[in-house]
Each structure stands twice: as C-alpha cells, then as structure tokens.
Design a protein around this motif. Structure first.
Motif, mmCIF file in Angstrom:
data_model
loop_
_atom_site.group_PDB
_atom_site.id
_atom_site.type_symbol
_atom_site.label_atom_id
_atom_site.label_comp_id
_atom_site.label_asym_id
_atom_site.label_seq_id
_atom_site.Cartn_x
_atom_site.Cartn_y
_atom_site.Cartn_z
ATOM 1 N N ILE A 49 0.840 -1.204 0.000
ATOM 2 C CA ILE A 49 0.000 0.000 0.000
ATOM 3 C C ILE A 49 0.875 1.254 0.000
ATOM 4 O O ILE A 49 0.568 2.241 -0.692
ATOM 5 C CB ILE A 49 -0.929 0.005 1.231
ATOM 6 N N THR A 50 1.966 1.208 0.762
ATOM 7 C CA THR A 50 2.886 2.348 0.817
ATOM 8 C C THR A 50 3.416 2.689 -0.568
ATOM 9 O O THR A 50 3.493 3.861 -0.953
ATOM 10 C CB THR A 50 4.069 2.044 1.757
ATOM 11 N N GLY A 51 3.788 1.657 -1.336
ATOM 12 C CA GLY A 51 4.282 1.873 -2.688
ATOM 13 C C GLY A 51 3.231 2.494 -3.592
ATOM 14 O O GLY A 51 3.547 3.332 -4.451
ATOM 15 N N MET A 52 1.977 2.114 -3.388
ATOM 16 C CA MET A 52 0.889 2.629 -4.214
ATOM 17 C C MET A 52 0.602 4.102 -3.921
ATOM 18 O O MET A 52 0.351 4.887 -4.836
ATOM 19 C CB MET A 52 -0.366 1.790 -3.987
ATOM 20 N N ILE A 53 0.636 4.475 -2.657
ATOM 21 C CA ILE A 53 0.297 5.861 -2.310
ATOM 22 C C ILE A 53 1.506 6.788 -2.418
ATOM 23 O O ILE A 53 1.341 8.017 -2.446
ATOM 24 C CB ILE A 53 -0.297 5.960 -0.893
ATOM 25 N N ALA A 54 2.713 6.224 -2.501
ATOM 26 C CA ALA A 54 3.920 7.051 -2.553
ATOM 27 C C ALA A 54 3.962 7.920 -3.808
ATOM 28 O O ALA A 54 4.406 9.075 -3.758
ATOM 29 C CB ALA A 54 5.166 6.173 -2.483
ATOM 30 N N ILE A 55 3.491 7.379 -4.932
ATOM 31 C CA ILE A 55 3.576 8.120 -6.200
ATOM 32 C C ILE A 55 2.725 9.385 -6.173
ATOM 33 O O ILE A 55 3.230 10.479 -6.456
ATOM 34 C CB ILE A 55 3.195 7.205 -7.377
ATOM 35 N N PRO A 56 1.411 9.300 -5.853
ATOM 36 C CA PRO A 56 0.628 10.544 -5.809
ATOM 37 C C PRO A 56 1.118 11.518 -4.739
ATOM 38 O O PRO A 56 1.098 12.734 -4.948
ATOM 39 C CB PRO A 56 -0.797 10.061 -5.516
ATOM 40 N N ILE A 57 1.589 10.996 -3.610
ATOM 41 C CA ILE A 57 2.116 11.880 -2.563
ATOM 42 C C ILE A 57 3.363 12.599 -3.070
ATOM 43 O O ILE A 57 3.531 13.808 -2.849
ATOM 44 C CB ILE A 57 2.447 11.077 -1.284
ATOM 45 N N MET A 58 4.221 11.888 -3.790
ATOM 46 C CA MET A 58 5.446 12.476 -4.315
ATOM 47 C C MET A 58 5.136 13.578 -5.328
ATOM 48 O O MET A 58 5.767 14.637 -5.319
ATOM 49 C CB MET A 58 6.300 11.392 -4.974
ATOM 50 N N VAL A 59 4.145 13.334 -6.176
ATOM 51 C CA VAL A 59 3.762 14.328 -7.191
ATOM 52 C C VAL A 59 3.223 15.597 -6.532
ATOM 53 O O VAL A 59 3.628 16.715 -6.860
ATOM 54 C CB VAL A 59 2.716 13.737 -8.162
ATOM 55 N N ILE A 60 2.297 15.414 -5.590
ATOM 56 C CA ILE A 60 1.710 16.569 -4.903
ATOM 57 C C ILE A 60 2.774 17.324 -4.110
ATOM 58 O O ILE A 60 2.804 18.559 -4.089
ATOM 59 C CB ILE A 60 0.569 16.121 -3.969
ATOM 60 N N GLU A 133 2.442 7.727 8.327
ATOM 61 C CA GLU A 133 3.026 6.639 9.112
ATOM 62 C C GLU A 133 3.368 5.397 8.277
ATOM 63 O O GLU A 133 4.093 4.517 8.745
ATOM 64 C CB GLU A 133 2.041 6.211 10.217
ATOM 65 N N PHE A 134 2.868 5.310 7.048
ATOM 66 C CA PHE A 134 2.977 4.068 6.282
ATOM 67 C C PHE A 134 4.410 3.582 6.038
ATOM 68 O O PHE A 134 4.651 2.362 6.046
ATOM 69 C CB PHE A 134 2.219 4.200 4.957
ATOM 70 N N PRO A 135 5.381 4.461 5.815
ATOM 71 C CA PRO A 135 6.747 3.948 5.635
ATOM 72 C C PRO A 135 7.284 3.193 6.845
ATOM 73 O O PRO A 135 8.276 2.461 6.724
ATOM 74 C CB PRO A 135 7.556 5.229 5.375
ATOM 75 N N GLN A 136 6.646 3.322 7.999
ATOM 76 C CA GLN A 136 7.087 2.602 9.190
ATOM 77 C C GLN A 136 6.880 1.096 9.064
ATOM 78 O O GLN A 136 7.435 0.326 9.857
ATOM 79 C CB GLN A 136 6.361 3.124 10.426
ATOM 80 N N PHE A 137 6.107 0.670 8.067
ATOM 81 C CA PHE A 137 5.973 -0.769 7.843
ATOM 82 C C PHE A 137 7.343 -1.374 7.514
ATOM 83 O O PHE A 137 7.571 -2.563 7.757
ATOM 84 C CB PHE A 137 4.975 -1.054 6.718
ATOM 85 N N TRP A 138 8.250 -0.553 6.964
ATOM 86 C CA TRP A 138 9.616 -1.023 6.723
ATOM 87 C C TRP A 138 10.320 -1.289 8.052
ATOM 88 O O TRP A 138 11.032 -2.284 8.199
ATOM 89 C CB TRP A 138 10.391 0.003 5.900
ATOM 90 N N ASN A 139 10.116 -0.397 9.024
ATOM 91 C CA ASN A 139 10.689 -0.595 10.353
ATOM 92 C C ASN A 139 10.157 -1.858 11.014
ATOM 93 O O ASN A 139 10.875 -2.553 11.732
ATOM 94 C CB ASN A 139 10.391 0.606 11.253
ATOM 95 N N VAL A 140 8.874 -2.161 10.767
ATOM 96 C CA VAL A 140 8.271 -3.374 11.310
ATOM 97 C C VAL A 140 8.899 -4.602 10.656
ATOM 98 O O VAL A 140 9.255 -5.573 11.328
ATOM 99 C CB VAL A 140 6.741 -3.381 11.089
#
Length: 227
Positions: A49-60, A133-140
């Motif tokens: 999910i993080t990968g999916m939402i990262a693109i629109p967040i990066m553009v904005i 908070e979603f990138p924290q799934f990497w920390n998990v």
C-alpha cells in the motif's frame, strides 16, 4: 556494522544499566513467534500500500513543497536501542532545526503543538489520515518496530526519563497502540502516555493486538484525535 553505528545503537543501553530499573526484563510479546509472524505479514501488506500511495504523494509534494519524499529520525526502541524511523515528510525541509521556535503544548517528556507552523498543507492531510506513518511498515519488517506497541520516543525525550518511564520500553515500539486508539495527538501529558503503554503490556495478548489494530482502523477513518 561500523564502530560509530555500534556506539550509536548501544550508548543508551549502557546508560540504562547504571539505573536501578531491571532493564533486562523482556515482555512475553518479544518472544512470541505468532506476533512476529503477524508483524511480517502486516508489514508486507502495508509496504504494498505504501508503494501505491507514494507516487501521488510524491507528485503533490513536488508541486506544493519540493523536497525529500521521506523523513527519517533516530528513535529509541526496545530497551532504549536506537533505530532510524521513516515517515512521509509532513513538515517543511529543515523542520528539526526550527523546533526551538515552536511552543510545546504538552506536559512532560514529549513535544506537541496543535497548530505547528512547520507542517505543510499536504503534511496536515497526511497526519490527519495517518498516511505519513505508512513507511514505518519497513521498520516493522526489519524488526525494530511492531504493528502494535508503545509510542516510539525521540532520543532527547529518553535522555530525560525517570526510572519508571523506562518500563514502557520493555516492548517494541508500534505503529499503533493504546495511545493511538485513545486520543492520538490529543494526549498531551507524558505520564498519561506512560500509563497507557504499561496498561498495554499488562493486557497484552495476540487477540488484544488484533483488537487494537481493528480499533486503529476505525479511529483513522473517523480522523479522531489527529493533527
């Protein structure tokens, strides 16, 4: 591992042994293979999910407030061990250097400000929806955090701890926990956070973890207590 990295991760642990609290205590959740299994499955799903939402967040973000997509900060985990936490950036670049200019509205060893001027427009949305908070799934996935645990404190917060505060670090920090479902950012007294973290440890079970995860989803969708 370099010598500097080793020292960074173990400085707090050395300081811990100089106090009277039994910091070598491990909460039963630490040795639970089922909890770790749930963490891994949840982290893998969360990273998709993080990968999916990262693109629109990066553009904005590129349009509204150019700068790094991700923000990282050193936090303290199990028994005070330091690790680097990751989030989608929600503040202006260089926000950490401006912290002293913002009034702390919280009591105790935490920092909170309801209308922190360093937060960007996009960042306010990310925080309100907890998408930051979603990138924290990497920390998990890496094992530094769990899906459910305590609020991960900053290094400067931990350096001010009294002996009883260290008990909250007998479990791994979590993306969610008692503090997330019982007020989130509206909880402004550090002692209240400590009580909730200890309460989690006392009530812990795999079923209770799942209960908190479901409750977190409901809280996030209702945008309760976040800013």
């Amino acid at each position: 591992m370099t010598a500097s990295t080793f020292l960074e991760k173990n400085t707090l642990s050395v300081a811990v042994t100089q106090t009277t609290y039994p910091f070598n205590t491990f909460h039963p959740s630490i040795n639970s293979k089922l909890k770790r299994g749930i963490d891994i499955i949840g982290a893998l799903a969360g990273l998709i999910i993080t990968g999916m939402i990262a693109i629109p967040i990066m553009v904005i973000m590129f349009i509204s407030d150019p700068g790094p997509l991700l923000y990282s900060q050193v936090r303290c985990g199990l028994h005070g061990r330091r690790f680097r936490i990751w989030k989608f950036r929600s503040m202006v670049v260089g926000a950490d250097k401006m912290k002293h200019l913002v009034k702390n509205e919280a009591e105790g060893h935490i920092f909170k400000n309801t209308n922190d001027p360093r937060i960007t427009c996009l960042g306010a949305f990310l925080r309100k929806t907890s998408l930051d908070e979603f990138p924290q799934f990497w920390n998990v996935l890496m094992g530094d955090m769990s899906l459910v645990g305590t609020r991960p404190p900053t290094v400067d917060e931990v350096e001010k701890y009294n002996p009883h505060h260290w008990q909250r670090l007998n479990v791994k920090p979590g993306i969610t926990g008692e503090w997330q479902v019982n007020g989130r950012s509206s909880v402004k007294n550090f002692e209240d956070i400590v009580k909730m973290d200890i309460n989690y440890q006392n009530k812990w079970s795999l079923w209770y973890d799942l209960h908190l995860i479901v409750k977190t989803v409901l809280v996030v969708f209702n945008k309760t207590g976040a800013y």
